[in-house]
Write a protein that holds these residues in place. Structure first.
Motif, PDB file in Angstrom:
ATOM      1  N   VAL A  97       0.810  -1.214   0.000  1.00  0.00           N
ATOM      2  CA  VAL A  97       0.000   0.000   0.000  1.00  0.00           C
ATOM      3  C   VAL A  97       0.848   1.272   0.000  1.00  0.00           C
ATOM      4  N   SER A  98       2.165   1.113   0.074  1.00  0.00           N
ATOM      5  CA  SER A  98       3.006   2.309   0.186  1.00  0.00           C
ATOM      6  C   SER A  98       4.172   2.267  -0.798  1.00  0.00           C
ATOM      7  N   ASP A  99       4.758   3.441  -1.040  1.00  0.00           N
ATOM      8  CA  ASP A  99       5.964   3.504  -1.865  1.00  0.00           C
ATOM      9  C   ASP A  99       7.160   3.989  -1.059  1.00  0.00           C
ATOM     10  N   LYS A 100       6.949   4.155   0.261  1.00  0.00           N
ATOM     11  CA  LYS A 100       8.055   4.515   1.133  1.00  0.00           C
ATOM     12  C   LYS A 100       7.675   4.175   2.567  1.00  0.00           C
ATOM     13  N   VAL A 101       8.628   3.625   3.325  1.00  0.00           N
ATOM     14  CA  VAL A 101       8.404   3.283   4.728  1.00  0.00           C
ATOM     15  C   VAL A 101       9.572   3.835   5.546  1.00  0.00           C
ATOM     16  N   VAL A 102       9.224   4.487   6.664  1.00  0.00           N
ATOM     17  CA  VAL A 102      10.231   4.996   7.587  1.00  0.00           C
ATOM     18  C   VAL A 102      10.024   4.336   8.945  1.00  0.00           C
ATOM     19  N   VAL A 103      11.071   3.688   9.442  1.00  0.00           N
ATOM     20  CA  VAL A 103      11.009   3.029  10.747  1.00  0.00           C
ATOM     21  C   VAL A 103      11.912   3.795  11.706  1.00  0.00           C
ATOM     22  N   ARG A 104      11.352   4.191  12.857  1.00  0.00           N
ATOM     23  CA  ARG A 104      12.152   4.804  13.922  1.00  0.00           C
ATOM     24  C   ARG A 104      12.060   3.884  15.136  1.00  0.00           C
ATOM     25  N   THR A 105      13.219   3.541  15.676  1.00  0.00           N
ATOM     26  CA  THR A 105      13.229   2.562  16.760  1.00  0.00           C
ATOM     27  C   THR A 105      14.328   2.869  17.771  1.00  0.00           C
ATOM     28  N   LYS A 106      14.050   2.548  19.010  1.00  0.00           N
ATOM     29  CA  LYS A 106      15.028   2.726  20.093  1.00  0.00           C
ATOM     30  C   LYS A 106      15.007   1.473  20.949  1.00  0.00           C
ATOM     31  N   SER A 107      16.144   0.816  21.082  1.00  0.00           N
ATOM     32  CA  SER A 107      16.253  -0.413  21.863  1.00  0.00           C
ATOM     33  C   SER A 107      16.118  -0.121  23.357  1.00  0.00           C
ATOM     34  N   PHE A 108      15.633  -1.131  24.095  1.00  0.00           N
ATOM     35  CA  PHE A 108      15.551  -1.012  25.556  1.00  0.00           C
ATOM     36  C   PHE A 108      16.939  -1.028  26.193  1.00  0.00           C
ATOM     37  N   LYS A 109      17.938  -1.468  25.435  1.00  0.00           N
ATOM     38  CA  LYS A 109      19.288  -1.594  25.985  1.00  0.00           C
ATOM     39  C   LYS A 109      19.875  -0.224  26.325  1.00  0.00           C
ATOM     40  N   LYS A 110      20.547  -0.158  27.416  1.00  0.00           N
ATOM     41  CA  LYS A 110      21.110   1.096  27.914  1.00  0.00           C
ATOM     42  C   LYS A 110      22.103   1.686  26.904  1.00  0.00           C
TER      43      LYS A 110
END
Length: 632
Positions: free
Chosen positions: A133-146
């Motif tokens: 359904v898309s022509d672009k995907v942006v993923v923002r993520t932050k690990s629980f690791k310190k």
């Protein structure tokens, strides 16, 4: 810290593979949201797992999934407060097609003897369904690791992706921003649409799913809850949610199975047939879930069609799917679930029949037509047979009886259960095949529907009692039972009269010609003047009619006519025959007897000749009667 952006080539032939994923793997484009919600649920489960392992990690951030639509940017965002990912994990999990982070995590948990049964994803490709359904995907993520930095992953899903280390504060978790294709904006560009998709596919995910500040998944997955904690009112509310039936179900069946396949199931028996007008016959099946996520609505492989009145859900831990989750991969496991659920349902119905006959009578009235189609379920033959109910010559027409009820009333030395196909109880009282049973006070089960014949043909016996059509009952077996004494019994024929009666039968055959196979004296009839039977006795009259309809054959079959030598009409015909074998009355009566019998059997296509003949006979009889009155 300054943001750093790097470009990476996908580690697979991405153009070809993504084309397969987007255009062939998924047939329903709305599945993308289910997959992303499932991945978010996995991330939350993983975070909960880590907190259980190390309580110091608990930062009191609420576990939830948020979905939003930005009308100006035409983007859908799915965010969670789960475990998040490091740069290396991003490259491994979504930088490599078909690398399953969830599967890897389960493996790690197994190595430490801990359980993560609630994880949904196992194949690592659900994320890529976003490109449908898309022509672009942006993923923002932050690990629980310190000290792990926030990471941004960006790609158009073609040849490469960009990784950026973000210089910003971010709580652990992941957000996926989908830039909708132009032709998908109208289809998915509203929060109401997104709510509908979540309600359909992800309604029972255990974490809150928020859209527009409102929790969408408000119904509890009752089948995953311990039975002792659930009130009857909760079952009824869930049933109404599932079926929109305002009336509570007759019965609720809630069970868990660990072997040979692990699954939970919550099933209901509706009080009435929900297909009121018979126009929605294909609207049946059990909703199939894998770890609370809907895989298939109204799956028709979970139960046989003769149990299609059952409503409910089944949720399995073990079911292998192909990588799209839309197509079931291992029919063997589906077969095991089906077998177990069928036995559970039949056992529950047996319990209702035994403990609450009144409720079972409601079930039978509502669902008998569908249930009878189970005559081909040979694996559950005994359970199925125990649940069948019939009208009977010994019942009042309102109370239906089982085979076991019949067996309790059989005569000494009787090893048969007799049945007859009739149009109604009134028709049964006129049925010449049943006279001998009335005279000997032997019970007969009445069959009213064509499928009943197939039921009897398939079962053939029940608990060492043969199922026998009354039409072809063995006279030797019936003769050992005493007949009721009748008033005004006919005087037995003399030897000479018996010879004349044989001659009359031959004359009747001559008159009727090829319309009958033969005419012979009956050893069974006592009240009716005649009956028709198939000359070879291969099948009952009703089964013969069914086969003719199936073969689109409207011809009248050639039957053998048995005549009752003790009936007043045959005795009158005999007297006339002795005076004049060619008397018109012999021909009129012969034809009238045949067509009357055909009418009772349901074979008479054109009754005009029969009506005319009756009027002729009445005219003559009226004249004779008037002359007698004058003499008196």
């Amino acid at each position: 810290m300054t943001e750093q952006t790097e470009k990476f080539e996908f580690k697979a032939e991405i153009n070809q593979l993504l084309d397969i994923l987007v255009h062939s793997l998924y047939t329903n484009r709305e599945i993308f949201l289910r997959e992303l919600v499932s991945n978010a649920s996995d991330a939350l489960d993983k975070m909960r797992f880590e907190i259980n392992r190390d309580p110091a990690l608990d930062d009191e951030i609420e576990s939830q999934i948020s979905i939003s639509y930005n009308e100006e940017a035409k983007t859908i965002t799915v965010a969670d407060t789960g475990i998040g990912m490091t740069k290396e994990e991003v490259m491994a999990n979504i930088g490599t097609i078909a690398h399953s982070g969830s599967a890897e995590f389960i493996k790690q948990a197994a190595d430490t003897n801990e359980s993560l049964d609630s994880l949904i994803g196992r194949f690592g490709v659900g994320f890529y369904s976003a490109y449908m359904v898309s022509d672009k995907v942006v993923v923002r993520t932050k690990s629980f690791k310190k000290d792990a930095p926030a990471i941004q992953w960006t790609s158009d899903g073609k040849t490469n992706y960009e990784l950026t280390i973000l210089d910003e504060e971010m709580t652990h978790g992941t957000s996926i921003e989908i830039f909708l294709k132009e032709d998908m904006v109208k289809r998915f560009g509203s929060e109401d649409t997104l709510k509908g998709i979540v309600s359909k596919h992800s309604n029972f995910v255990s974490f809150p799913i928020m859209i527009g500040g409102e929790r969408v998944n408000t119904v509890t997955a009752l089948w995953r809850e311990p039975k002792f904690q659930i009130k009857q009112e909760q079952y009824e509310e869930f049933y109404k949610f599932l079926t929109y039936d305002p009336k509570p179900p007759i019965s609720t069946l809630h069970f868990s199975v660990d072997a040979p396949v692990q699954f939970n199931s919550l099933l209901f028996v509706p009080e009435k047939d929900l297909d009121i007008f018979g126009m929605d016959r294909d609207n049946w099946g059990i909703d199939l879930y894998v770890r609370r996520v809907l895989i298939e609505h109204q799956n028709k492989n979970m139960l046989p069609e003769y149990l299609s009145f059952i409503k409910g859900v089944v949720d399995t831990e073990d079911l292998p799917l192909n990588i799209s989750r839309e197509t079931l991969q291992d029919n063997l496991l589906i077969g095991k679930i089906r077998s177990t659920m069928t036995k559970q349902v039949l056992s529950q119905l047996e319990k209702i029949a035994k403990d609450d006959p009144e409720t079972y009578a409601k079930f039978w009235k509502a669902h008998a037509k569908i249930f009878k189609a189970g005559h081909q379920d040979f694996l559950n033959k005994d359970k199925y047979a125990n649940l069948l109910r019939f009208d009977s010559s010994k019942s009042d027409g309102e109370t239906f009886v089982s085979f076991d009820d019949y067996i309790e009333r059989v005569k000494d030395e009787q090893k048969e259960i007799y049945y007859a196909f009739v149009a109604s109880r009134e028709a049964a009282n006129l049925n010449p095949h049943l006279e001998i049973f009335r005279n000997k006070d032997i019970e007969v089960l009445y069959l009213y529907e064509p499928i009943d014949e197939f039921v009897m043909e398939s079962l053939r016996e029940h608990k060492e009692f043969a199922l026998v059509s009354a039409e072809y009952a063995d006279l030797e077996k019936l003769d050992k039972f005493e007949s009721a004494k009748k008033e005004n019994e006919a005087t037995p024929l003399s030897e000479e009269q018996a010879k004349d009666m044989d001659a009359l039968a031959a004359k009747m055959k001559e008159v009727l010609g090829e319309q009958v196979a033969e005419v012979k004296i009956s050893e069974r009839l006592s009240d009716s003047p005649c009956r028709l039977i198939s000359p070879n006795g291969a099948m009952t009259s009703s089964m013969e009619k069914i086969m003719k309809v199936m073969n689109k054959d409207s011809s009248v079959p050639t039957k053998t006519m048995e005549i009752n030598a003790d009936h007043p009409l045959l005795r009158s015909m005999l007297e006339i025959f002795k005076v004049n074998a060619d008397d018109e009355f012999i021909e009129l009566s012969s034809r009238q007897l045949l067509e009357s019998a055909l009418l009772l059997e349901g074979y008479l296509n054109d009754p005009h000749a029969l009506v005319g003949r009756i009027q002729n006979l009445l005219t003559k009889a009226g004249g004779w009667y008037a002359e007698l009155e004058k003499k008196d």
